[in-house]
Design a protein around this motif. Structure first.
Motif, PDB file in Angstrom:
ATOM      1  N   THR A  14       0.846  -1.190   0.000  1.00 25.57           N
ATOM      2  CA  THR A  14       0.000   0.000   0.000  1.00 25.57           C
ATOM      3  C   THR A  14       0.882   1.240   0.000  1.00 25.57           C
ATOM      4  O   THR A  14       2.073   1.151   0.309  1.00 25.57           O
ATOM      5  CB  THR A  14      -0.919   0.047   1.236  1.00 25.57           C
ATOM      6  N   PHE A  42     -11.516  -5.041   1.800  1.00 27.75           N
ATOM      7  CA  PHE A  42     -10.514  -4.099   2.270  1.00 27.75           C
ATOM      8  C   PHE A  42      -9.610  -4.726   3.318  1.00 27.75           C
ATOM      9  O   PHE A  42     -10.063  -5.521   4.142  1.00 27.75           O
ATOM     10  CB  PHE A  42     -11.182  -2.866   2.899  1.00 27.75           C
ATOM     11  N   CYS A  55      -4.654   1.878   8.104  1.00 26.64           N
ATOM     12  CA  CYS A  55      -4.708   1.888   6.646  1.00 26.64           C
ATOM     13  C   CYS A  55      -5.898   1.046   6.211  1.00 26.64           C
ATOM     14  O   CYS A  55      -5.987  -0.133   6.554  1.00 26.64           O
ATOM     15  CB  CYS A  55      -3.410   1.307   6.098  1.00 26.64           C
ATOM     16  N   HIS A  57      -7.201  -0.300   2.920  1.00 25.26           N
ATOM     17  CA  HIS A  57      -6.752  -0.460   1.535  1.00 25.26           C
ATOM     18  C   HIS A  57      -7.635  -1.460   0.809  1.00 25.26           C
ATOM     19  O   HIS A  57      -7.818  -2.588   1.269  1.00 25.26           O
ATOM     20  CB  HIS A  57      -5.298  -0.946   1.519  1.00 25.26           C
ATOM     21  N   HIS A  63      -8.057  -0.163  -6.183  1.00 23.87           N
ATOM     22  CA  HIS A  63      -7.213  -0.252  -4.994  1.00 23.87           C
ATOM     23  C   HIS A  63      -6.997   1.083  -4.268  1.00 23.87           C
ATOM     24  O   HIS A  63      -5.869   1.440  -3.940  1.00 23.87           O
ATOM     25  CB  HIS A  63      -5.856  -0.871  -5.331  1.00 23.87           C
ATOM     26  N   THR A  65      -6.721   3.697  -1.198  1.00 25.41           N
ATOM     27  CA  THR A  65      -6.262   3.565   0.186  1.00 25.41           C
ATOM     28  C   THR A  65      -6.750   4.765   0.964  1.00 25.41           C
ATOM     29  O   THR A  65      -6.648   5.907   0.503  1.00 25.41           O
ATOM     30  CB  THR A  65      -4.723   3.505   0.241  1.00 25.41           C
TER      31      THR A  65
END
Length: 71
Positions: A14, A42, A55, A57, A63, A65
């Motif tokens: 990420t 996620f 985070c 992501h 994708h 974040t």
């Protein structure tokens, strides 16, 4: 929100770092998030460096974040 037991890769890359998640860190939003309806799975990752920020992501394209905090 629910968890899933399917991980496609052992390490998730990420913009906020690399994470080796376990199955409890994968959450599913059945209808996605507003503006990201196609993204339903996620990773909710954390590290000592970014604590208390998490985070969020997406494992689905494109994708995105996001930063998240525990209220």
């Amino acid at each position: 929100m629910s968890t899933t037991t399917v991980l496609d890769t052992p390490v998730i890359h990420t913009p906020l770092g690399d994470f080796a998640p376990d199955q409890t860190q994968i959450v599913t939003f059945p209808v996605g998030l507003p503006g990201f309806e196609r993204c339903q799975r996620f990773l909710l990752g954390s590290s000592q460096v970014s604590d208390p920020v998490l985070c969020l992501h997406a494992l689905d394209a494109p994708h995105p974040t996001f930063l998240a905090v525990d209220p």
